[in-house]
Design a protein around this motif. Structure first.
Motif, PDB file in Angstrom:
ATOM      1  N   SER A  88      -1.691   0.066 -11.568  1.00 17.88           N
ATOM      2  CA  SER A  88      -1.599   1.523 -11.644  1.00 17.88           C
ATOM      3  C   SER A  88      -0.194   2.094 -11.504  1.00 17.88           C
ATOM      4  O   SER A  88       0.026   3.260 -11.838  1.00 17.88           O
ATOM      5  N   VAL A  89       0.744   1.312 -10.989  1.00 18.57           N
ATOM      6  CA  VAL A  89       2.073   1.878 -10.712  1.00 18.57           C
ATOM      7  C   VAL A  89       3.195   1.113 -11.404  1.00 18.57           C
ATOM      8  O   VAL A  89       4.026   1.721 -12.099  1.00 18.57           O
ATOM      9  N   ALA A 148      -2.660  -6.367  -6.798  1.00 20.83           N
ATOM     10  CA  ALA A 148      -3.299  -6.208  -8.106  1.00 20.83           C
ATOM     11  C   ALA A 148      -3.382  -4.738  -8.500  1.00 20.83           C
ATOM     12  O   ALA A 148      -3.107  -4.366  -9.655  1.00 20.83           O
ATOM     13  N   GLU A 149      -3.736  -3.872  -7.558  1.00 22.11           N
ATOM     14  CA  GLU A 149      -3.856  -2.447  -7.854  1.00 22.11           C
ATOM     15  C   GLU A 149      -2.485  -1.814  -8.097  1.00 22.11           C
ATOM     16  O   GLU A 149      -2.330  -0.949  -8.979  1.00 22.11           O
ATOM     17  N   ARG A 170       0.830  -1.215   0.000  1.00 24.50           N
ATOM     18  CA  ARG A 170       0.000   0.000   0.000  1.00 24.50           C
ATOM     19  C   ARG A 170       0.859   1.257   0.000  1.00 24.50           C
ATOM     20  O   ARG A 170       0.573   2.220  -0.718  1.00 24.50           O
ATOM     21  N   GLU A 171       1.923   1.265   0.804  1.00 25.51           N
ATOM     22  CA  GLU A 171       2.793   2.440   0.821  1.00 25.51           C
ATOM     23  C   GLU A 171       3.407   2.684  -0.546  1.00 25.51           C
ATOM     24  O   GLU A 171       3.476   3.832  -1.018  1.00 25.51           O
ATOM     25  N   LEU A 172       3.856   1.617  -1.203  1.00 25.02           N
ATOM     26  CA  LEU A 172       4.420   1.761  -2.541  1.00 25.02           C
ATOM     27  C   LEU A 172       3.386   2.342  -3.500  1.00 25.02           C
ATOM     28  O   LEU A 172       3.691   3.222  -4.322  1.00 25.02           O
ATOM     29  N   ARG A 173       2.160   1.847  -3.408  1.00 23.00           N
ATOM     30  CA  ARG A 173       1.093   2.321  -4.305  1.00 23.00           C
ATOM     31  C   ARG A 173       0.762   3.774  -4.027  1.00 23.00           C
ATOM     32  O   ARG A 173       0.663   4.582  -4.960  1.00 23.00           O
ATOM     33  N   ARG A 232       3.329   6.007  -5.158  1.00 16.16           N
ATOM     34  CA  ARG A 232       3.611   5.760  -6.573  1.00 16.16           C
ATOM     35  C   ARG A 232       5.110   5.492  -6.789  1.00 16.16           C
ATOM     36  O   ARG A 232       5.756   5.993  -7.698  1.00 16.16           O
ATOM     37  N   GLU A 233       5.622   4.660  -5.892  1.00 18.51           N
ATOM     38  CA  GLU A 233       7.037   4.298  -5.925  1.00 18.51           C
ATOM     39  C   GLU A 233       7.202   3.014  -6.733  1.00 18.51           C
ATOM     40  O   GLU A 233       6.650   1.968  -6.390  1.00 18.51           O
ATOM     41  N   VAL A 234       7.947   3.103  -7.801  1.00 14.87           N
ATOM     42  CA  VAL A 234       8.136   1.963  -8.699  1.00 14.87           C
ATOM     43  C   VAL A 234       9.301   1.106  -8.195  1.00 14.87           C
ATOM     44  O   VAL A 234      10.422   1.607  -8.037  1.00 14.87           O
TER      45      VAL A 234
END
Length: 509
Positions: free
Chosen positions: A449-450, A444-445, A409-412, A415-417
């Motif tokens: 998205s990211v 999945a999200e 979740r934090e990555l999402r 928006r950290e790839v």
């Protein structure tokens, strides 16, 4: 180990985990792999030893016999496990006949003389029999495999492992009737039958004999043990595991600086590490033991242990400087269970050791731990064991639930790839905040998205048979199970386009 469990029927397979959260059932082959690679056959937080044995029995029946045999050999030769390959051998003999698959497997997995009697003890238990006289209807393929194993052992090995127990080596010899390879070996078999094998020279027998002697003063006793340890160290007959387990005794005996230098040289020798086949957490157990010792040699020995564990994993393909990696270690309550009844090392520790080993081989890595919360912790890459201690010191900072979804979740949200997310866990994840969040949804999200090319690696340290995300290559999810540094061989196979099972299926029988 002694097998001392009863079998009982399992409940039907479910798609919720032990915390009542949504989970995904593994295929029979993946479930067998995960159960075997994490088997200590001792009680765990969610599953006791009898349940694990029953589940192994059912999984053997559900899988292809050749794969089961390959799994047993893989567990013994690659994962360095002793008891669970013997369980697989006995269970496979129950359901598979008509060829020599079982005998070839048994000849491979029995690598110490006492494993002959251990296998027979489990065979008696699994067939609800008691004592060596009840083993006269032993499976012919088990008998043939054990006979082949007998031929590999010399007098030293037979004498060292001829111990009292439910089944003695003498009983096993009468039962399987091995054909001696030579007149010399037949003479050894005859000595075994008569109980006349000479007592082998081992560090245990040497120290035991010294312990029986009387000394006028404590100083005289200390000097005698110092001299004996120095003699053992110089002789080269103190095996690697014995050295690792006796570091505290050696230091407290106050051996010479020259002897300690030889100890450190042996501990940190790359080839000795490879030959010793130690599980990585053994180094952590030794490291922690030394932190309690008052000796000026301790820093040098700690350094040698760091070097040794560093040798256990080398360069990994796919982890170059531009590869962004997240290493997340589960420090929840269910992970704080000992890996075996006699061990002070916990599943929690195993995850941290493997996680820090992986961090030490990654050029671009973020590491941290999760419980109620997910927290990143920056530590030097080349200090595996001291890093584990630092994580251990700080584990209360994130609480004791299992909110693994927060890592992704934090990555999402930021928006950290990243390219790879590594979770070291017992896979019993749930949302303690009761919002219904799951790792599967977050992953999945995140991929959608990211980072569409990101991959999630679940390092399963408990083998409960389910995962918080479905293991599917197309979804970028892979399963790796076990406590050995060999889990990184599986990681290498995945980087080469294989799977966890492909390493096992390459085993030749």
């Amino acid at each position: 180990m002694r097998f001392n469990f009863t079998f009982r029927k399992n409940k039907p397979a479910q798609v919720i985990n032990h915390e009542g959260a949504q989970a995904f059932q593994l295929t029979p082959a993946l479930e067998l792999y995960a159960a075997v690679a994490t088997a200590a056959l001792n009680d765990q937080f969610y599953e006791n030893a009898g349940t694990r044995l029953q589940r192994l029995r059912e999984l053997v029946a559900q899988n292809d016999p050749r794969f089961v045999a390959q799994m047993a050999v893989y567990a013994r030769e690659r994962l360095y496990l002793r008891s669970v390959p013997l369980v697989l051998a006995v269970e496979l003999a129950q359901v598979h006949r008509g060829d020599d698959l079982v005998s070839r497997m048994v000849a491979r997995v029995v690598q110490r003389a006492d494993e002959i009697t251990e296998l027979l003890a489990f065979y008696a238990l699994a067939n609800q029999r008691q004592g060596p006289k009840t083993l006269n209807r032993l499976s012919k393929q088990l008998q043939k495999g054990l006979a082949l194993a007998f031929n590999r052992f010399d007098g030293y090995q037979l004498a060292k492992y001829d111990r009292a127990g439910q089944v003695r080596l003498r009983d096993a010899l009468f039962l399987v009737h091995p054909t001696a390879k030579s007149t010399e070996q037949q003479a050894l078999f005859d000595q075994l039958v008569r109980g006349e094998l000479p007592t082998p020279y081992t560090w245990e027998t040497e120290l035991s004999a010294l312990g029986q002697e009387s000394f006028a003063t404590a100083e005289e006793r200390q000097a005698a043990f110092r001299s004996k340890w120095e003699e053992l160290i110089a002789s080269g007959k103190l095996g690697y595991m014995a050295l690792l387990r006796n570091l505290r005794n050696i230091l407290e005996a106050e051996v010479s600086a020259a002897a300690m230098e030889q100890v450190c040289t042996s501990l940190s020798d790359r080839f000795a590490v490879a030959r010793s086949k130690q599980l990585p957490f053994r180094y952590l157990a030794a490291y922690r033991e030394l932190l309690q010792v008052r000796s000026g040699h301790v820093p040098r020995v700690l350094e040698a242990l760091e070097t040794a564990i560093g040798h256990s994993i080398q360069n990994l393909r796919g982890f170059e400087a531009n590869t962004r990696v997240v290493v997340a270690c589960d420090v929840s309550g269910s992970m704080q269970q000992p890996v075996s009844a006699r061990s002070k090392v916990q599943l929690y520790d195993v995850g941290l050791v493997l996680g820090m080993l992986l961090q030490s081989r990654c050029a671009n890595v973020v590491a941290g731990m999760f419980g109620d919360r997910w927290k990143r912790i920056a530590l030097p890459r080349n200090q595996v064991l001291s890093n584990v201690q630092e994580f251990y010191r700080r584990e209360g900072e994130v609480g004791y639930s299992t909110n693994g979804h927060l890592v992704v979740r934090e990555l999402r949200q930021q928006r950290e790839v990243v390219d790879k997310v590594m979770l070291f866990t017992d896979c019993q994840l749930w949302d303690s905040h009761n919002h219904g969040a799951t790792l599967a949804q977050e992953w999945a999200e995140y991929r959608r998205s990211v980072a569409p090319q990101a991959r999630l690696y679940l390092f399963d340290l408990a083998g409960h048979g389910n995962t918080p995300v479905e293991v599917r290559h197309n979804d970028g999810v892979a399963l790796i199970a076990g406590w050995s540094d060999k889990v990184f061989d599986v990681l290498q196979a995945l980087e080469n386009g294989g799977s966890a099972l492909s390493e096992i299926e390459q085993i030749e029988l």
